[in-house]
Design a protein around this motif. Structure first.
Motif, PDB file in Angstrom:
ATOM      1  N   PRO A  98       0.834  -1.214   0.000  1.00 36.65           N
ATOM      2  CA  PRO A  98       0.000   0.000   0.000  1.00 36.65           C
ATOM      3  C   PRO A  98       0.860   1.252   0.000  1.00 36.65           C
ATOM      4  CG  PRO A  98       0.023  -0.974   2.173  1.00 36.65           C
ATOM      5  CD  PRO A  98       0.763  -1.928   1.288  1.00 36.65           C
ATOM      6  N   PHE A  99       0.214   2.379  -0.226  1.00 35.58           N
ATOM      7  CA  PHE A  99       0.923   3.652  -0.231  1.00 35.58           C
ATOM      8  C   PHE A  99       1.572   3.894   1.129  1.00 35.58           C
ATOM      9  CE2 PHE A  99       1.865   7.842  -1.732  1.00 35.58           C
ATOM     10  CZ  PHE A  99       1.939   8.597  -0.583  1.00 35.58           C
ATOM     11  N   THR A 100       2.827   4.293   1.106  1.00 34.43           N
ATOM     12  CA  THR A 100       3.517   4.718   2.318  1.00 34.43           C
ATOM     13  C   THR A 100       4.311   5.985   1.990  1.00 34.43           C
ATOM     14  OG1 THR A 100       5.550   3.468   1.864  1.00 34.43           O
ATOM     15  CG2 THR A 100       3.812   2.327   3.094  1.00 34.43           C
ATOM     16  N   LEU A 101       4.642   6.731   3.034  1.00 32.35           N
ATOM     17  CA  LEU A 101       5.466   7.915   2.838  1.00 32.35           C
ATOM     18  C   LEU A 101       6.895   7.535   2.452  1.00 32.35           C
ATOM     19  CD1 LEU A 101       4.180  10.198   5.723  1.00 32.35           C
ATOM     20  CD2 LEU A 101       3.606  10.289   3.294  1.00 32.35           C
ATOM     21  N   PHE A 102       7.266   6.264   2.750  1.00 28.74           N
ATOM     22  CA  PHE A 102       8.617   5.823   2.378  1.00 28.74           C
ATOM     23  C   PHE A 102       8.748   5.702   0.862  1.00 28.74           C
ATOM     24  CE2 PHE A 102       9.663   5.068   6.658  1.00 28.74           C
ATOM     25  CZ  PHE A 102       8.652   4.372   7.277  1.00 28.74           C
ATOM     26  N   LEU A 103       7.745   5.085   0.231  1.00 29.44           N
ATOM     27  CA  LEU A 103       7.844   4.782  -1.197  1.00 29.44           C
ATOM     28  C   LEU A 103       7.008   5.732  -2.061  1.00 29.44           C
ATOM     29  CD1 LEU A 103       7.644   0.884  -1.019  1.00 29.44           C
ATOM     30  CD2 LEU A 103       9.678   2.323  -1.236  1.00 29.44           C
ATOM     31  N   LYS A 104       6.010   6.357  -1.465  1.00 26.96           N
ATOM     32  CA  LYS A 104       5.161   7.347  -2.138  1.00 26.96           C
ATOM     33  C   LYS A 104       4.379   6.795  -3.322  1.00 26.96           C
ATOM     34  CE  LYS A 104       7.764  11.383  -0.617  1.00 26.96           C
ATOM     35  NZ  LYS A 104       8.506  10.682   0.418  1.00 26.96           N
ATOM     36  N   LYS A 105       4.132   5.515  -3.355  1.00 23.97           N
ATOM     37  CA  LYS A 105       3.248   4.919  -4.344  1.00 23.97           C
ATOM     38  C   LYS A 105       2.906   3.510  -3.888  1.00 23.97           C
ATOM     39  CE  LYS A 105       4.715   3.420  -8.284  1.00 23.97           C
ATOM     40  NZ  LYS A 105       5.283   3.328  -9.652  1.00 23.97           N
ATOM     41  N   THR A 106       1.930   2.896  -4.578  1.00 32.57           N
ATOM     42  CA  THR A 106       1.587   1.513  -4.286  1.00 32.57           C
ATOM     43  C   THR A 106       2.246   0.604  -5.318  1.00 32.57           C
ATOM     44  OG1 THR A 106      -0.385   1.520  -5.679  1.00 32.57           O
ATOM     45  CG2 THR A 106      -0.647   2.264  -3.412  1.00 32.57           C
ATOM     46  N   TYR A 107       2.381  -0.661  -4.948  1.00 35.38           N
ATOM     47  CA  TYR A 107       2.967  -1.639  -5.846  1.00 35.38           C
ATOM     48  C   TYR A 107       2.136  -2.922  -5.823  1.00 35.38           C
ATOM     49  CZ  TYR A 107       7.180   1.238  -6.015  1.00 35.38           C
ATOM     50  OH  TYR A 107       8.063   2.273  -6.198  1.00 35.38           O
ATOM     51  N   TRP A 108       2.091  -3.583  -6.998  1.00 35.69           N
ATOM     52  CA  TRP A 108       1.390  -4.853  -7.140  1.00 35.69           C
ATOM     53  C   TRP A 108       2.321  -5.881  -7.763  1.00 35.69           C
ATOM     54  CZ3 TRP A 108      -3.500  -5.616  -5.363  1.00 35.69           C
ATOM     55  CH2 TRP A 108      -4.278  -4.501  -5.099  1.00 35.69           C
ATOM     56  N   GLY A 109       2.138  -7.133  -7.348  1.00 34.00           N
ATOM     57  CA  GLY A 109       2.805  -8.211  -8.031  1.00 34.00           C
ATOM     58  C   GLY A 109       2.071  -8.579  -9.308  1.00 34.00           C
ATOM     59  N   GLN A 110       2.628  -9.556 -10.015  1.00 38.29           N
ATOM     60  CA  GLN A 110       2.055  -9.943 -11.308  1.00 38.29           C
ATOM     61  C   GLN A 110       0.862 -10.887 -11.154  1.00 38.29           C
ATOM     62  OE1 GLN A 110       4.657 -11.364  -9.960  1.00 38.29           O
ATOM     63  NE2 GLN A 110       4.492 -13.580 -10.336  1.00 38.29           N
ATOM     64  N   GLY A 111       0.682 -11.438  -9.966  1.00 42.37           N
ATOM     65  CA  GLY A 111      -0.428 -12.343  -9.711  1.00 42.37           C
ATOM     66  C   GLY A 111      -0.043 -13.794  -9.889  1.00 42.37           C
ATOM     67  N   THR A 112      -0.679 -14.656  -9.098  1.00 47.28           N
ATOM     68  CA  THR A 112      -0.483 -16.098  -9.219  1.00 47.28           C
ATOM     69  C   THR A 112      -1.850 -16.779  -9.152  1.00 47.28           C
ATOM     70  OG1 THR A 112       0.741 -18.022  -8.369  1.00 47.28           O
ATOM     71  CG2 THR A 112      -0.057 -16.442  -6.734  1.00 47.28           C
ATOM     72  N   GLN A 113      -2.091 -17.712 -10.056  1.00 48.43           N
ATOM     73  CA  GLN A 113      -3.396 -18.359 -10.159  1.00 48.43           C
ATOM     74  C   GLN A 113      -3.538 -19.458  -9.108  1.00 48.43           C
ATOM     75  OE1 GLN A 113      -6.099 -17.802 -12.457  1.00 48.43           O
ATOM     76  NE2 GLN A 113      -7.143 -19.197 -11.035  1.00 48.43           N
ATOM     77  N   VAL A 114      -4.644 -19.422  -8.408  1.00 47.45           N
ATOM     78  CA  VAL A 114      -5.025 -20.493  -7.485  1.00 47.45           C
ATOM     79  C   VAL A 114      -6.353 -21.060  -7.976  1.00 47.45           C
ATOM     80  CG1 VAL A 114      -5.757 -21.054  -5.143  1.00 47.45           C
ATOM     81  CG2 VAL A 114      -3.812 -19.513  -5.513  1.00 47.45           C
ATOM     82  N   THR A 115      -6.369 -22.349  -8.242  1.00 49.01           N
ATOM     83  CA  THR A 115      -7.574 -23.029  -8.701  1.00 49.01           C
ATOM     84  C   THR A 115      -7.898 -24.162  -7.746  1.00 49.01           C
ATOM     85  OG1 THR A 115      -7.064 -22.507 -11.009  1.00 49.01           O
ATOM     86  CG2 THR A 115      -8.687 -24.243 -10.607  1.00 49.01           C
ATOM     87  N   VAL A 116      -9.114 -24.120  -7.191  1.00 51.94           N
ATOM     88  CA  VAL A 116      -9.566 -25.156  -6.264  1.00 51.94           C
ATOM     89  C   VAL A 116     -10.674 -25.946  -6.958  1.00 51.94           C
ATOM     90  CG1 VAL A 116     -10.419 -25.674  -3.961  1.00 51.94           C
ATOM     91  CG2 VAL A 116      -9.035 -23.615  -4.355  1.00 51.94           C
ATOM     92  N   SER A 117     -10.355 -27.184  -7.290  1.00 52.09           N
ATOM     93  CA  SER A 117     -11.301 -27.989  -8.065  1.00 52.09           C
ATOM     94  C   SER A 117     -10.986 -29.467  -7.885  1.00 52.09           C
ATOM     95  CB  SER A 117     -11.212 -27.617  -9.545  1.00 52.09           C
ATOM     96  OG  SER A 117     -12.042 -28.465 -10.326  1.00 52.09           O
ATOM     97  N   SER A 118     -12.031 -30.267  -7.938  1.00 45.95           N
ATOM     98  CA  SER A 118     -11.843 -31.710  -7.881  1.00 45.95           C
ATOM     99  C   SER A 118     -11.764 -32.300  -9.286  1.00 45.95           C
ATOM    100  CB  SER A 118     -12.985 -32.354  -7.094  1.00 45.95           C
ATOM    101  OG  SER A 118     -14.230 -31.985  -7.635  1.00 45.95           O
TER     102      SER A 118
END
Length: 118
Positions: A98-118
């Motif tokens: 999340p935004f902090t005064l240290f970094l002054k912006k937010t950052y996101w990862g690229q995402g990882t897929q989780v699939t729950v299925s039988s």
């Protein structure tokens, strides 16, 4: 520039477990709050859990008692342990700074897929 690299997603049967990891490239990781979000097809991205720099945690009601967020400051890594997985947990999971005064912006990862299925 801060980079977030997630790993640990995959296919799991209902009732199973997965552990997601997010490695963060910054020297000030121990000062940062961190979070995990998820986005299922056709739905908005939602908060799953977050953790402050002093290890205070917060969870979405839908995952309380099943998921655990934690951090290892020595490894600049935040984790999401997911137990008792349900089909409705299927989503792309994103690591977030999340935004902090240290970094002054937010950052996101690229995402990882989780699939729950039988």
């Amino acid at each position: 520039q801060v980079q977030l690299v997630e790993s640990g997603g995959g296919l799991v049967q209902p009732g199973g477990s997965l552990r997601l990891s997010c490695a963060v490239s910054t020297t000030i990781f121990k000062l940062l709050p961190m979070g995990w979000y998820r986005q299922a097809p056709g739905k908005q991205r939602e908060l799953v859990a977050n953790i402050t720099n002093d290890d205070t945690t917060n969870y979405a009601d839908s995952v309380k008692g099943r998921f655990t967020i934690s951090r290892d400051n020595a490894k600049n890594t935040v984790y999401l342990q997911m137990n008792s997985l349900k089909p409705e947990d299927t989503a792309v999971y994103y690591c977030h700074v999340p935004f902090t005064l240290f970094l002054k912006k937010t950052y996101w990862g690229q995402g990882t897929q989780v699939t729950v299925s039988s």
